[in-house]
Design a protein around this motif. Structure first.
Motif, PDB file in Angstrom:
ATOM      1  N   SER A  87      10.959  83.689 137.777  1.00 38.12           N
ATOM      2  CA  SER A  87      11.364  82.503 137.673  1.00 38.12           C
ATOM      3  C   SER A  87      12.526  82.335 136.950  1.00 38.12           C
ATOM      4  CB  SER A  87      10.360  81.530 137.000  1.00 38.12           C
ATOM      5  OG  SER A  87      10.060  82.041 135.753  1.00 38.12           O
ATOM      6  N   PRO A  88      13.407  81.181 137.153  1.00 37.59           N
ATOM      7  CA  PRO A  88      14.675  80.748 136.543  1.00 37.59           C
ATOM      8  C   PRO A  88      14.204  80.799 134.809  1.00 37.59           C
ATOM      9  CG  PRO A  88      14.468  79.425 138.261  1.00 37.59           C
ATOM     10  CD  PRO A  88      13.157  80.243 138.091  1.00 37.59           C
ATOM     11  N   ARG A  89      13.063  80.292 134.539  1.00 36.32           N
ATOM     12  CA  ARG A  89      12.692  80.123 133.068  1.00 36.32           C
ATOM     13  C   ARG A  89      12.704  81.447 132.551  1.00 36.32           C
ATOM     14  NH1 ARG A  89      10.458  76.151 130.181  1.00 36.32           N
ATOM     15  NH2 ARG A  89      12.346  75.257 130.892  1.00 36.32           N
ATOM     16  N   ASP A  90      12.010  82.614 133.115  1.00 37.58           N
ATOM     17  CA  ASP A  90      12.171  83.980 132.285  1.00 37.58           C
ATOM     18  C   ASP A  90      13.353  84.536 132.291  1.00 37.58           C
ATOM     19  OD1 ASP A  90       9.418  83.706 132.174  1.00 37.58           O
ATOM     20  OD2 ASP A  90       8.921  85.374 133.893  1.00 37.58           O
ATOM     21  N   ALA A  91      14.382  84.146 133.227  1.00 35.61           N
ATOM     22  CA  ALA A  91      15.855  84.569 133.223  1.00 35.61           C
ATOM     23  C   ALA A  91      16.450  84.011 131.962  1.00 35.61           C
ATOM     24  CB  ALA A  91      16.443  84.444 134.359  1.00 35.61           C
ATOM     25  N   ARG A  92      16.209  82.535 131.881  1.00 37.57           N
ATOM     26  CA  ARG A  92      16.798  81.965 130.656  1.00 37.57           C
ATOM     27  C   ARG A  92      16.204  82.274 129.521  1.00 37.57           C
ATOM     28  NH1 ARG A  92      16.745  75.471 129.810  1.00 37.57           N
ATOM     29  NH2 ARG A  92      17.472  75.410 127.706  1.00 37.57           N
ATOM     30  N   ARG A  93      15.122  82.545 129.176  1.00 39.97           N
ATOM     31  CA  ARG A  93      14.469  83.013 128.243  1.00 39.97           C
ATOM     32  C   ARG A  93      15.222  84.474 127.580  1.00 39.97           C
ATOM     33  NH1 ARG A  93       8.493  83.291 128.476  1.00 39.97           N
ATOM     34  NH2 ARG A  93       8.579  84.463 126.098  1.00 39.97           N
ATOM     35  N   VAL A  94      15.430  85.336 128.729  1.00 36.47           N
ATOM     36  CA  VAL A  94      16.146  86.683 128.074  1.00 36.47           C
ATOM     37  C   VAL A  94      17.725  86.393 127.982  1.00 36.47           C
ATOM     38  CG1 VAL A  94      17.002  88.701 129.433  1.00 36.47           C
ATOM     39  CG2 VAL A  94      14.654  88.294 129.691  1.00 36.47           C
ATOM     40  N   VAL A  95      18.097  85.421 128.580  1.00 36.66           N
ATOM     41  CA  VAL A  95      19.425  85.167 128.037  1.00 36.66           C
ATOM     42  C   VAL A  95      19.570  84.446 126.681  1.00 36.66           C
ATOM     43  CG1 VAL A  95      21.702  83.670 128.745  1.00 36.66           C
ATOM     44  CG2 VAL A  95      20.528  84.872 130.624  1.00 36.66           C
ATOM     45  N   GLU A  96      18.762  83.729 126.462  1.00 39.52           N
ATOM     46  CA  GLU A  96      18.545  82.918 124.989  1.00 39.52           C
ATOM     47  C   GLU A  96      18.361  84.124 124.192  1.00 39.52           C
ATOM     48  OE1 GLU A  96      16.853  78.439 126.122  1.00 39.52           O
ATOM     49  OE2 GLU A  96      15.622  80.213 125.875  1.00 39.52           O
ATOM     50  N   GLY A  97      17.620  85.328 124.449  1.00 37.37           N
ATOM     51  CA  GLY A  97      17.567  86.380 123.534  1.00 37.37           C
ATOM     52  C   GLY A  97      18.685  87.365 123.277  1.00 37.37           C
ATOM     53  N   GLY A  98      19.889  87.048 124.066  1.00 33.12           N
ATOM     54  CA  GLY A  98      20.637  87.792 123.731  1.00 33.12           C
ATOM     55  C   GLY A  98      21.359  88.687 124.703  1.00 33.12           C
ATOM     56  N   VAL A  99      20.456  88.739 125.952  1.00 34.04           N
ATOM     57  CA  VAL A  99      20.792  89.727 127.024  1.00 34.04           C
ATOM     58  C   VAL A  99      22.051  89.032 127.706  1.00 34.04           C
ATOM     59  CG1 VAL A  99      20.024  90.710 129.128  1.00 34.04           C
ATOM     60  CG2 VAL A  99      18.553  90.521 127.245  1.00 34.04           C
ATOM     61  N   LYS A 100      23.168  89.806 128.063  1.00 36.94           N
ATOM     62  CA  LYS A 100      24.319  89.404 128.643  1.00 36.94           C
ATOM     63  C   LYS A 100      24.136  89.520 130.291  1.00 36.94           C
ATOM     64  CE  LYS A 100      26.559  88.610 125.095  1.00 36.94           C
ATOM     65  NZ  LYS A 100      25.587  87.554 124.358  1.00 36.94           N
ATOM     66  N   LEU A 101      23.984  88.377 131.003  1.00 35.67           N
ATOM     67  CA  LEU A 101      24.169  88.622 132.536  1.00 35.67           C
ATOM     68  C   LEU A 101      25.321  87.891 133.079  1.00 35.67           C
ATOM     69  CD1 LEU A 101      20.419  87.624 133.214  1.00 35.67           C
ATOM     70  CD2 LEU A 101      21.294  89.966 132.786  1.00 35.67           C
ATOM     71  N   ASP A 102      25.829  88.379 134.145  1.00 34.36           N
ATOM     72  CA  ASP A 102      27.086  87.927 135.009  1.00 34.36           C
ATOM     73  C   ASP A 102      26.771  87.222 136.027  1.00 34.36           C
ATOM     74  OD1 ASP A 102      28.927  89.297 133.144  1.00 34.36           O
ATOM     75  OD2 ASP A 102      28.782  91.155 134.377  1.00 34.36           O
ATOM     76  N   THR A 103      25.596  87.714 136.824  1.00 33.68           N
ATOM     77  CA  THR A 103      25.364  87.137 138.024  1.00 33.68           C
ATOM     78  C   THR A 103      24.077  87.380 138.201  1.00 33.68           C
ATOM     79  OG1 THR A 103      27.429  87.939 139.249  1.00 33.68           O
ATOM     80  CG2 THR A 103      25.654  87.109 140.749  1.00 33.68           C
ATOM     81  N   ILE A 104      23.233  86.283 138.795  1.00 33.43           N
ATOM     82  CA  ILE A 104      21.814  86.355 139.122  1.00 33.43           C
ATOM     83  C   ILE A 104      21.630  85.966 140.599  1.00 33.43           C
ATOM     84  CG2 ILE A 104      19.563  85.183 139.070  1.00 33.43           C
ATOM     85  CD1 ILE A 104      20.248  84.472 135.872  1.00 33.43           C
ATOM     86  N   ASN A 105      21.037  86.905 141.439  1.00 36.20           N
ATOM     87  CA  ASN A 105      20.675  86.676 142.715  1.00 36.20           C
ATOM     88  C   ASN A 105      19.447  86.183 142.927  1.00 36.20           C
ATOM     89  OD1 ASN A 105      19.175  88.283 144.910  1.00 36.20           O
ATOM     90  ND2 ASN A 105      20.905  87.955 145.846  1.00 36.20           N
ATOM     91  N   ILE A 106      19.396  85.059 143.673  1.00 34.52           N
ATOM     92  CA  ILE A 106      18.023  84.277 143.995  1.00 34.52           C
ATOM     93  C   ILE A 106      17.807  84.597 145.424  1.00 34.52           C
ATOM     94  CG2 ILE A 106      16.879  82.177 143.937  1.00 34.52           C
ATOM     95  CD1 ILE A 106      19.459  81.549 142.027  1.00 34.52           C
ATOM     96  N   GLY A 107      16.394  85.486 145.414  1.00 34.12           N
ATOM     97  CA  GLY A 107      15.874  85.764 146.758  1.00 34.12           C
ATOM     98  C   GLY A 107      15.047  85.001 147.351  1.00 34.12           C
TER      99      GLY A 107
END
Length: 165
Positions: A87-107
């Motif tokens: 889910s987008p929620r889990d991706a958001r939580r990782v980013v809020e925790g400091g993980v740097k992401l450039d692109t997210i592919n939504i399948g």
């Protein structure tokens, strides 16, 4: 240098034929990290996901906190990783925790009550939209592509077109 993340994908089916074969080959990953508190607690699902791994690729199912804690750990620098979220929620939580992401592919984001289909494989609700807006505001490109050969459709453009943002 933190772990090398070669593909980040939101797909509630997680590892299935396309991911296991095509995406893993194209991105040349040696690790698939399924990042989900729910899946990490589900022994059967964890076992099945590990069995679905493509040859030469190790699958780990980890919690969101674990992903945040290992991102900058030099022990994991040899990981060429694909991160899979449900889910987008889990991706958001990782980013809020400091993980740097450039692109997210939504399948794939399955339809359920309260969600609206915006493509043949993606359904969103208001919580998903809030999380996607947050990710977009962090400068992360959000592209919808079920398979490698698909044309990229940018999530925010689609949400605007659908008058959802």
């Amino acid at each position: 240098m933190p772990m090398e993340i070669r593909l980040v994908r939101i797909d509630d089916r997680l590892i299935h034929g396309q991911v296991a074969t095509v995406w893993a080959k194209v991105t040349k990953v040696n690790r698939i990290l399924v990042v989900s508190d729910d899946v990490a607690k589900d022994i059967l699902r964890k076992t099945l996901l590990k069995q679905a791994s493509p040859p030469g690729v190790i699958v780990n199912v980890i919690t969101i906190d674990k992903m945040i804690s290992i991102f900058n750990d030099p022990k994991f620098n040899d990981f060429k990783s694909m991160l899979l979220f449900t889910s987008p929620r889990d991706a958001r939580r990782v980013v809020e925790g400091g993980v740097k992401l450039d692109t997210i592919n939504i399948g794939g984001m399955s339809f359920s009550d309260g969600k609206k289909m915006i493509t043949n494989a993606v359904a969103v609700n208001s919580e998903d939209i809030e999380d996607l807006k947050y990710l977009n505001e962090q400068g992360i490109k959000l592209e919808i592509r079920k398979v490698v050969a698909d044309n990229k459709v940018y999530m925010m453009d689609l949400l605007k077109k659908e008058k959802m943002i």
